[in-house]
Write a protein that holds these residues in place. Sequence first.
Motif, PDB file in Angstrom:
ATOM      1  N   ASP A  90       0.967  -1.555   0.142  1.00  3.70           N
ATOM      2  CA  ASP A  90       0.415   0.457   0.114  1.00  3.70           C
ATOM      3  C   ASP A  90       1.064   1.356   0.210  1.00  3.70           C
ATOM      4  OD1 ASP A  90      -2.055  -1.449   0.081  1.00  3.70           O
ATOM      5  OD2 ASP A  90      -2.862  -1.668   1.874  1.00  3.70           O
ATOM      6  N   GLU A  91       2.084   1.271   0.973  1.00  9.83           N
ATOM      7  CA  GLU A  91       2.659   2.682   0.506  1.00  9.83           C
ATOM      8  C   GLU A  91       3.490   2.529  -0.636  1.00  9.83           C
ATOM      9  OE1 GLU A  91       5.656   2.479   3.916  1.00  9.83           O
ATOM     10  OE2 GLU A  91       3.521   2.079   5.254  1.00  9.83           O
ATOM     11  N   ILE A  92       3.971   1.292  -0.694  1.00  4.02           N
ATOM     12  CA  ILE A  92       4.364   1.978  -2.655  1.00  4.02           C
ATOM     13  C   ILE A  92       3.401   2.433  -3.504  1.00  4.02           C
ATOM     14  CG2 ILE A  92       5.745   0.460  -4.017  1.00  4.02           C
ATOM     15  CD1 ILE A  92       7.511  -0.885  -2.089  1.00  4.02           C
ATOM     16  N   PHE A  93       2.326   1.723  -3.062  1.00  3.82           N
ATOM     17  CA  PHE A  93       1.072   1.693  -4.893  1.00  3.82           C
ATOM     18  C   PHE A  93       0.891   3.363  -3.822  1.00  3.82           C
ATOM     19  CE2 PHE A  93      -3.159   2.822  -5.467  1.00  3.82           C
ATOM     20  CZ  PHE A  93      -3.643   2.184  -6.678  1.00  3.82           C
ATOM     21  N   ALA A  94       0.537   3.908  -3.214  1.00  4.15           N
ATOM     22  CA  ALA A  94      -0.055   5.480  -2.834  1.00  4.15           C
ATOM     23  C   ALA A  94       1.717   6.707  -3.315  1.00  4.15           C
ATOM     24  CB  ALA A  94       0.088   5.097  -1.859  1.00  4.15           C
ATOM     25  N   SER A  95       2.790   6.383  -2.912  1.00  2.00           N
ATOM     26  CA  SER A  95       4.342   6.756  -3.666  1.00  2.00           C
ATOM     27  C   SER A  95       4.206   6.744  -5.260  1.00  2.00           C
ATOM     28  CB  SER A  95       5.039   6.290  -2.927  1.00  2.00           C
ATOM     29  OG  SER A  95       4.991   6.402  -1.641  1.00  2.00           O
ATOM     30  N   LEU A  96       3.906   5.776  -6.118  1.00  2.00           N
ATOM     31  CA  LEU A  96       3.670   5.883  -6.873  1.00  2.00           C
ATOM     32  C   LEU A  96       2.780   6.364  -7.625  1.00  2.00           C
ATOM     33  CD1 LEU A  96       4.825   1.764  -8.041  1.00  2.00           C
ATOM     34  CD2 LEU A  96       6.211   3.901  -7.738  1.00  2.00           C
ATOM     35  N   LEU A  97       1.483   6.117  -6.998  1.00  2.00           N
ATOM     36  CA  LEU A  97       0.408   7.084  -7.286  1.00  2.00           C
ATOM     37  C   LEU A  97       0.240   8.499  -7.756  1.00  2.00           C
ATOM     38  CD1 LEU A  97      -2.835   6.426  -8.484  1.00  2.00           C
ATOM     39  CD2 LEU A  97      -3.322   6.509  -6.524  1.00  2.00           C
ATOM     40  N   ASP A  98       1.331   8.634  -6.416  1.00  2.00           N
ATOM     41  CA  ASP A  98       1.426  10.484  -6.649  1.00  2.00           C
ATOM     42  C   ASP A  98       2.797  10.423  -7.991  1.00  2.00           C
ATOM     43  OD1 ASP A  98       0.083  10.657  -4.425  1.00  2.00           O
ATOM     44  OD2 ASP A  98       1.856  10.710  -3.109  1.00  2.00           O
ATOM     45  N   LEU A  99       3.583   9.445  -7.800  1.00  3.35           N
ATOM     46  CA  LEU A  99       4.674  10.104  -8.882  1.00  3.35           C
ATOM     47  C   LEU A  99       3.517   9.495 -10.409  1.00  3.35           C
ATOM     48  CD1 LEU A  99       7.670  10.370  -9.678  1.00  3.35           C
ATOM     49  CD2 LEU A  99       7.710   8.240  -9.347  1.00  3.35           C
ATOM     50  N   ARG A 100       2.628   8.989 -10.149  1.00  5.03           N
ATOM     51  CA  ARG A 100       2.417   9.206 -11.745  1.00  5.03           C
ATOM     52  C   ARG A 100       1.182  10.720 -12.084  1.00  5.03           C
ATOM     53  NH1 ARG A 100      -2.931   8.185 -13.748  1.00  5.03           N
ATOM     54  NH2 ARG A 100      -3.250   6.898 -15.891  1.00  5.03           N
ATOM     55  N   ARG A 101       1.303  10.965 -10.930  1.00  3.59           N
ATOM     56  CA  ARG A 101      -0.097  12.342 -10.700  1.00  3.59           C
ATOM     57  C   ARG A 101       1.094  13.685 -11.056  1.00  3.59           C
ATOM     58  NH1 ARG A 101       0.015  16.083  -7.345  1.00  3.59           N
ATOM     59  NH2 ARG A 101       0.957  14.859  -5.847  1.00  3.59           N
ATOM     60  N   ILE A 102       2.632  13.541 -10.222  1.00  4.77           N
ATOM     61  CA  ILE A 102       2.992  14.709 -11.244  1.00  4.77           C
ATOM     62  C   ILE A 102       3.728  14.589 -12.297  1.00  4.77           C
ATOM     63  CG2 ILE A 102       5.835  15.341 -10.310  1.00  4.77           C
ATOM     64  CD1 ILE A 102       5.059  14.029  -7.086  1.00  4.77           C
ATOM     65  N   VAL A 103       4.087  13.724 -12.410  1.00  2.00           N
ATOM     66  CA  VAL A 103       4.393  13.269 -14.083  1.00  2.00           C
ATOM     67  C   VAL A 103       3.459  14.073 -15.125  1.00  2.00           C
ATOM     68  CG1 VAL A 103       5.705  11.204 -15.738  1.00  2.00           C
ATOM     69  CG2 VAL A 103       6.409  11.221 -13.557  1.00  2.00           C
ATOM     70  N   ILE A 104       2.305  13.505 -15.034  1.00  2.00           N
ATOM     71  CA  ILE A 104       1.336  14.094 -15.715  1.00  2.00           C
ATOM     72  C   ILE A 104       1.191  15.680 -15.885  1.00  2.00           C
ATOM     73  CG2 ILE A 104      -1.239  14.000 -16.447  1.00  2.00           C
ATOM     74  CD1 ILE A 104      -0.975  11.171 -15.467  1.00  2.00           C
ATOM     75  N   LEU A 105       1.320  15.515 -14.747  1.00  2.00           N
ATOM     76  CA  LEU A 105       0.855  17.468 -14.691  1.00  2.00           C
ATOM     77  C   LEU A 105       2.347  17.955 -15.041  1.00  2.00           C
ATOM     78  CD1 LEU A 105      -0.234  18.005 -11.391  1.00  2.00           C
ATOM     79  CD2 LEU A 105      -1.470  18.597 -13.102  1.00  2.00           C
ATOM     80  N   ALA A 106       3.386  17.754 -14.855  1.00  2.00           N
ATOM     81  CA  ALA A 106       5.020  17.913 -15.341  1.00  2.00           C
ATOM     82  C   ALA A 106       5.079  17.949 -16.438  1.00  2.00           C
ATOM     83  CB  ALA A 106       5.300  17.275 -14.812  1.00  2.00           C
ATOM     84  N   MET A 107       4.539  16.836 -17.345  1.00  2.00           N
ATOM     85  CA  MET A 107       4.606  16.753 -19.030  1.00  2.00           C
ATOM     86  C   MET A 107       3.338  17.559 -19.537  1.00  2.00           C
ATOM     87  SD  MET A 107       7.275  15.033 -18.956  1.00  2.00           S
ATOM     88  CE  MET A 107       7.416  15.064 -21.026  1.00  2.00           C
ATOM     89  N   ASN A 108       1.691  17.230 -19.417  1.00  2.00           N
ATOM     90  CA  ASN A 108       1.104  18.256 -19.479  1.00  2.00           C
ATOM     91  C   ASN A 108       1.587  19.914 -19.441  1.00  2.00           C
ATOM     92  OD1 ASN A 108      -0.552  15.876 -20.171  1.00  2.00           O
ATOM     93  ND2 ASN A 108      -1.589  16.180 -18.635  1.00  2.00           N
ATOM     94  N   GLU A 109       2.675  20.136 -18.534  1.00  2.00           N
ATOM     95  CA  GLU A 109       2.439  21.640 -18.451  1.00  2.00           C
ATOM     96  C   GLU A 109       3.617  22.079 -19.229  1.00  2.00           C
ATOM     97  OE1 GLU A 109       4.916  24.566 -15.549  1.00  2.00           O
ATOM     98  OE2 GLU A 109       3.636  23.230 -14.349  1.00  2.00           O
ATOM     99  N   LYS A 110       4.640  20.851 -19.747  1.00  2.00           N
ATOM    100  CA  LYS A 110       5.603  21.523 -20.654  1.00  2.00           C
ATOM    101  C   LYS A 110       4.933  21.716 -22.190  1.00  2.00           C
ATOM    102  CE  LYS A 110       9.648  20.118 -17.907  1.00  2.00           C
ATOM    103  NZ  LYS A 110      10.905  18.864 -18.239  1.00  2.00           N
ATOM    104  N   GLY A 111       4.355  20.393 -22.389  1.00  2.00           N
ATOM    105  CA  GLY A 111       2.989  20.014 -24.018  1.00  2.00           C
ATOM    106  C   GLY A 111       2.775  21.557 -24.113  1.00  2.00           C
ATOM    107  N   ALA A 112       1.936  21.903 -23.325  1.00  2.00           N
ATOM    108  CA  ALA A 112       0.693  22.935 -22.925  1.00  2.00           C
ATOM    109  C   ALA A 112       1.329  23.979 -24.337  1.00  2.00           C
ATOM    110  CB  ALA A 112       0.310  23.118 -21.360  1.00  2.00           C
ATOM    111  N   SER A 113       3.080  24.258 -24.350  1.00  2.00           N
ATOM    112  CA  SER A 113       2.549  25.624 -24.904  1.00  2.00           C
ATOM    113  C   SER A 113       3.742  25.367 -25.944  1.00  2.00           C
ATOM    114  CB  SER A 113       4.151  26.285 -23.365  1.00  2.00           C
ATOM    115  OG  SER A 113       5.233  25.707 -23.630  1.00  2.00           O
ATOM    116  N   LEU A 114       3.635  23.855 -26.300  1.00  2.00           N
ATOM    117  CA  LEU A 114       4.709  23.787 -27.421  1.00  2.00           C
ATOM    118  C   LEU A 114       3.861  23.536 -28.719  1.00  2.00           C
ATOM    119  CD1 LEU A 114       7.569  21.528 -25.503  1.00  2.00           C
ATOM    120  CD2 LEU A 114       7.886  23.325 -26.271  1.00  2.00           C
TER     121      LEU A 114
END
Length: 165
Positions: free
Chosen positions: A89-113
């Motif tokens: 469960d702890e690893i699952f929660a950490s990976l889920l947070d990491l997934r959210r961060i990756v999606i937000l970061a890459m969407n933000e980078k791609g939005a202005s390109l």
Amino acid sequence: VTASIVTATADPAERLRLLADLADTSALVSLTEQDAITIALMRRAAIIAMATACGEVQPQSADEAVAMRDMVVDRLDRELAITGDSGEDEIFASLLDLRRIVILAMNEKGASLPTLKRFTFTGSMPAEVIALRVYRDPSRGDEVAMQSNAPHPAFQPVAMQLLAS
């Protein structure tokens, strides 16, 4: 192995590609419990390093940002299923947070390109001519040559994907 890949590759996009191969590692034979744990740790280290590389990479287009995001999220989703099924469960929660961060970061980078657009020409032309036709700027010929991956800038393919603007 993960640390070696990270330190040996200066280009974050190439680092992502190499780490993706490592993250896809799975056992094809019966393993001891310790072997399975080692492989899981190696996979997870590669996935975390991929997510870190996403923060460093500078995609050239919105399409490239989406492709990189999807590559990392796909590996994260597979690892989330494995950790969820095994009750970590702890690893699952950490990976889920990491997934959210990756999606937000890459969407933000791609939005202005700019996005990629497919161009088809009547024949092979030099990169500078294509840059003049597409962008009204012959100085972008090197950019066209790089995007086409043609062996020589004077002989570009008849059809290619280029930045829309």
